[in-house]
Design a protein around this motif. Sequence first.
Motif, PDB file in Angstrom:
ATOM      1  N   SER A 143       0.799  -1.083   0.134  1.00  0.00           N
ATOM      2  CA  SER A 143      -0.051   0.113   0.007  1.00  0.00           C
ATOM      3  C   SER A 143       0.755   1.015  -0.038  1.00  0.00           C
ATOM      4  N   ASN A 144       2.021   1.219   0.613  1.00  0.00           N
ATOM      5  CA  ASN A 144       2.761   2.566   0.647  1.00  0.00           C
ATOM      6  C   ASN A 144       3.549   2.555  -0.838  1.00  0.00           C
ATOM      7  N   ALA A 145       3.826   1.451  -1.322  1.00  0.00           N
ATOM      8  CA  ALA A 145       4.565   1.502  -2.511  1.00  0.00           C
ATOM      9  C   ALA A 145       3.556   2.195  -3.677  1.00  0.00           C
ATOM     10  N   ILE A 146       2.281   1.573  -3.667  1.00  0.00           N
ATOM     11  CA  ILE A 146       1.222   2.439  -4.526  1.00  0.00           C
ATOM     12  C   ILE A 146       1.031   3.812  -4.325  1.00  0.00           C
ATOM     13  N   LEU A 147       1.115   4.168  -3.073  1.00  0.00           N
ATOM     14  CA  LEU A 147       0.953   5.639  -2.788  1.00  0.00           C
ATOM     15  C   LEU A 147       2.042   6.488  -2.990  1.00  0.00           C
ATOM     16  N   LEU A 148       3.450   5.725  -2.937  1.00  0.00           N
ATOM     17  CA  LEU A 148       4.621   6.555  -2.775  1.00  0.00           C
ATOM     18  C   LEU A 148       4.806   7.648  -3.904  1.00  0.00           C
ATOM     19  N   THR A 149       4.645   7.294  -5.223  1.00  0.00           N
ATOM     20  CA  THR A 149       5.005   8.355  -6.233  1.00  0.00           C
ATOM     21  C   THR A 149       3.939   9.219  -6.262  1.00  0.00           C
ATOM     22  N   PRO A 150       2.513   9.048  -6.141  1.00  0.00           N
ATOM     23  CA  PRO A 150       1.654   9.970  -6.185  1.00  0.00           C
ATOM     24  C   PRO A 150       1.680  10.994  -5.090  1.00  0.00           C
ATOM     25  N   VAL A 151       2.044  10.517  -3.855  1.00  0.00           N
ATOM     26  CA  VAL A 151       2.178  11.740  -2.810  1.00  0.00           C
ATOM     27  C   VAL A 151       3.280  12.506  -2.972  1.00  0.00           C
ATOM     28  N   MET A 152       4.428  11.871  -3.270  1.00  0.00           N
ATOM     29  CA  MET A 152       5.615  12.378  -3.390  1.00  0.00           C
ATOM     30  C   MET A 152       5.464  13.648  -4.748  1.00  0.00           C
ATOM     31  N   ARG A 153       4.915  13.068  -5.596  1.00  0.00           N
ATOM     32  CA  ARG A 153       4.591  14.064  -6.694  1.00  0.00           C
ATOM     33  C   ARG A 153       3.655  15.472  -6.378  1.00  0.00           C
ATOM     34  N   PHE A 154       2.738  14.964  -5.480  1.00  0.00           N
ATOM     35  CA  PHE A 154       1.921  16.210  -4.816  1.00  0.00           C
ATOM     36  C   PHE A 154       2.666  17.214  -3.816  1.00  0.00           C
ATOM     37  N   ASN A 155       3.670  16.361  -3.305  1.00  0.00           N
ATOM     38  CA  ASN A 155       4.713  17.164  -2.353  1.00  0.00           C
ATOM     39  C   ASN A 155       5.512  17.908  -3.074  1.00  0.00           C
ATOM     40  N   GLU A 156       5.885  17.650  -4.116  1.00  0.00           N
ATOM     41  CA  GLU A 156       7.262  18.012  -4.837  1.00  0.00           C
ATOM     42  C   GLU A 156       7.492  19.624  -4.763  1.00  0.00           C
ATOM     43  N   PRO A 157       6.137  20.295  -5.144  1.00  0.00           N
ATOM     44  CA  PRO A 157       6.411  21.633  -5.112  1.00  0.00           C
ATOM     45  C   PRO A 157       7.199  22.515  -3.753  1.00  0.00           C
ATOM     46  N   VAL A 158       6.999  21.501  -2.551  1.00  0.00           N
ATOM     47  CA  VAL A 158       7.615  22.343  -1.640  1.00  0.00           C
ATOM     48  C   VAL A 158       8.624  21.310  -0.937  1.00  0.00           C
ATOM     49  N   ILE A 159       9.034  20.331  -1.702  1.00  0.00           N
ATOM     50  CA  ILE A 159      10.153  19.511  -1.043  1.00  0.00           C
ATOM     51  C   ILE A 159      11.243  19.265  -2.177  1.00  0.00           C
ATOM     52  N   LYS A 160      11.176  20.453  -3.326  1.00  0.00           N
ATOM     53  CA  LYS A 160      12.418  20.182  -4.343  1.00  0.00           C
ATOM     54  C   LYS A 160      13.760  20.248  -3.692  1.00  0.00           C
ATOM     55  N   GLU A 161      13.901  21.278  -2.609  1.00  0.00           N
ATOM     56  CA  GLU A 161      15.177  21.152  -2.234  1.00  0.00           C
ATOM     57  C   GLU A 161      15.757  20.057  -1.466  1.00  0.00           C
ATOM     58  N   GLN A 162      15.016  19.229  -0.633  1.00  0.00           N
ATOM     59  CA  GLN A 162      15.327  18.057   0.008  1.00  0.00           C
ATOM     60  C   GLN A 162      15.671  16.883  -1.029  1.00  0.00           C
ATOM     61  N   LEU A 163      14.715  17.182  -2.061  1.00  0.00           N
ATOM     62  CA  LEU A 163      14.974  15.789  -3.176  1.00  0.00           C
ATOM     63  C   LEU A 163      16.230  16.070  -3.788  1.00  0.00           C
ATOM     64  N   ALA A 164      16.552  17.479  -4.324  1.00  0.00           N
ATOM     65  CA  ALA A 164      17.848  17.729  -4.611  1.00  0.00           C
ATOM     66  C   ALA A 164      19.071  17.200  -3.719  1.00  0.00           C
ATOM     67  N   VAL A 165      18.976  17.451  -2.510  1.00  0.00           N
ATOM     68  CA  VAL A 165      19.954  16.607  -1.525  1.00  0.00           C
ATOM     69  C   VAL A 165      19.988  15.444  -1.668  1.00  0.00           C
ATOM     70  N   VAL A 166      18.847  14.770  -1.868  1.00  0.00           N
ATOM     71  CA  VAL A 166      19.020  13.333  -1.910  1.00  0.00           C
ATOM     72  C   VAL A 166      19.419  12.781  -3.357  1.00  0.00           C
ATOM     73  N   TYR A 167      19.251  13.657  -4.461  1.00  0.00           N
ATOM     74  CA  TYR A 167      20.049  13.283  -5.742  1.00  0.00           C
ATOM     75  C   TYR A 167      21.444  13.496  -5.210  1.00  0.00           C
ATOM     76  N   ASP A 168      21.996  14.297  -5.033  1.00  0.00           N
ATOM     77  CA  ASP A 168      23.446  14.361  -4.840  1.00  0.00           C
ATOM     78  C   ASP A 168      24.036  13.300  -3.760  1.00  0.00           C
ATOM     79  N   ARG A 169      23.348  12.902  -3.029  1.00  0.00           N
ATOM     80  CA  ARG A 169      23.937  11.891  -2.092  1.00  0.00           C
ATOM     81  C   ARG A 169      23.859  10.332  -2.754  1.00  0.00           C
ATOM     82  N   VAL A 170      22.627  10.159  -3.393  1.00  0.00           N
ATOM     83  CA  VAL A 170      22.436   8.780  -3.683  1.00  0.00           C
ATOM     84  C   VAL A 170      22.756   8.367  -5.209  1.00  0.00           C
ATOM     85  N   VAL A 171      22.758   9.435  -6.249  1.00  0.00           N
ATOM     86  CA  VAL A 171      22.701   9.330  -7.502  1.00  0.00           C
ATOM     87  C   VAL A 171      24.362   8.931  -7.957  1.00  0.00           C
TER      88      VAL A 171
END
Length: 385
Positions: free
Chosen positions: A280-308
């Motif tokens: 159930s978490n997997a089903i909702l993961l991308t839809p919720v994160m896309r919904f949140n993206e406008p306010v979490i872009k900076e956090q996701l950018a840090v994640v990119y720099d760390r994991v990619v």
Amino acid sequence: MLIDYSLRMPKNIFAGENALEQLDSILAGSIKKVVIFTDKGVLNAGLTEIPKQILAHKGIEYTIISEIPAEPNYHQAQEIVNQFKEEKADFIIAVGGGSVMDVAKLASILATDDYTVKDLLDSPLLAKKQVATLMIPTTAGTGAEATPNSIVAIPEKELKVGIVNPEMIADYVILDGRLIKKLPKPIAAATGVDALCHAIECYTSTKANPFSNTFALEALDLIMNNIIEACTNPEALKAKNNMLLGSFYAGVAITSSGTTAVHALSYPLGGKYHIPHGVSNAILLTPVMRFNEPVIKEQLAVVYDRVVRGGNPQLAADEKSKAILAELERIVEVLEIPTSLKSFNVPEHDLEGLVEAGMQVTRLLVNNRREVTPEDARNIYLEVL
């Protein structure tokens, strides 16, 4: 302004190849009787054999409680607690997934007749630790070995809730990749994505702080760079050990931060339709994160720099953010986890009930950086129906 934050962890953690052998030293004290909490699948897979052998070698009496259902309701949890009380044990070893560990944690604080599981639904802080615990996860994972949480279903509300009490934090944890070597791919994938959700939600939570971010970022690195190999290659012991560690770190992050709307909106899916928590978490993961993206872009950018690995640090935050969202979606797709509720026969006319139940999980919704209104929840559920 001083901002307070805290971190709680199990007292003793042993991890890596052959970590299970550390049980011998853990049991070196004056322990007289042990109850092993597990389930039939773990028991039949032989994953309790090493603990049993060590207990027998040390001459310590033990009993096994293995009738623990997957994702129990609070009545079922109470039945197991009552069974445990009769044993009058002075040490608990939990060998299993999240449900096994969660029930064992409840038993550790309900060994007397002072309170019941039902009492803790309304007042979770009533009970205190009575019996020391050792958590040995057999999935990577729920992170239950690290948290003060116990998740139980409330059938009359068709909802799952989290009982949170710091007294339930384990005294000992053992993380040994051998225990997840033969885990079936669907279970490995679902529990692995659950750990991924813990990490990404805690990192983007309103309660995120330097403590939780340290563990959440390391968890994201370990999980996103190992989850596919760990779930698809039975011999990838290094990847499996990394997943266990990542799952544990994500669990530690929960104790200092908290999950958000992914978990909040997934609880009704498990409570009413009994969809496995990780799925159930997997089903909702991308839809919720896309919904949140406008306010979490900076956090996701840090994640990119760390994991990619081999990523482009010159990309704009918006591009990095979209790359992480794409990678989350790819992981779920490659692991062949459902991304829709259609396969679980969830009818569209139940939509309003889902929205109402999801909006009740305010404990987690308040952690979401973007406010989730009933209309927002409705649109998210519609996306996966």
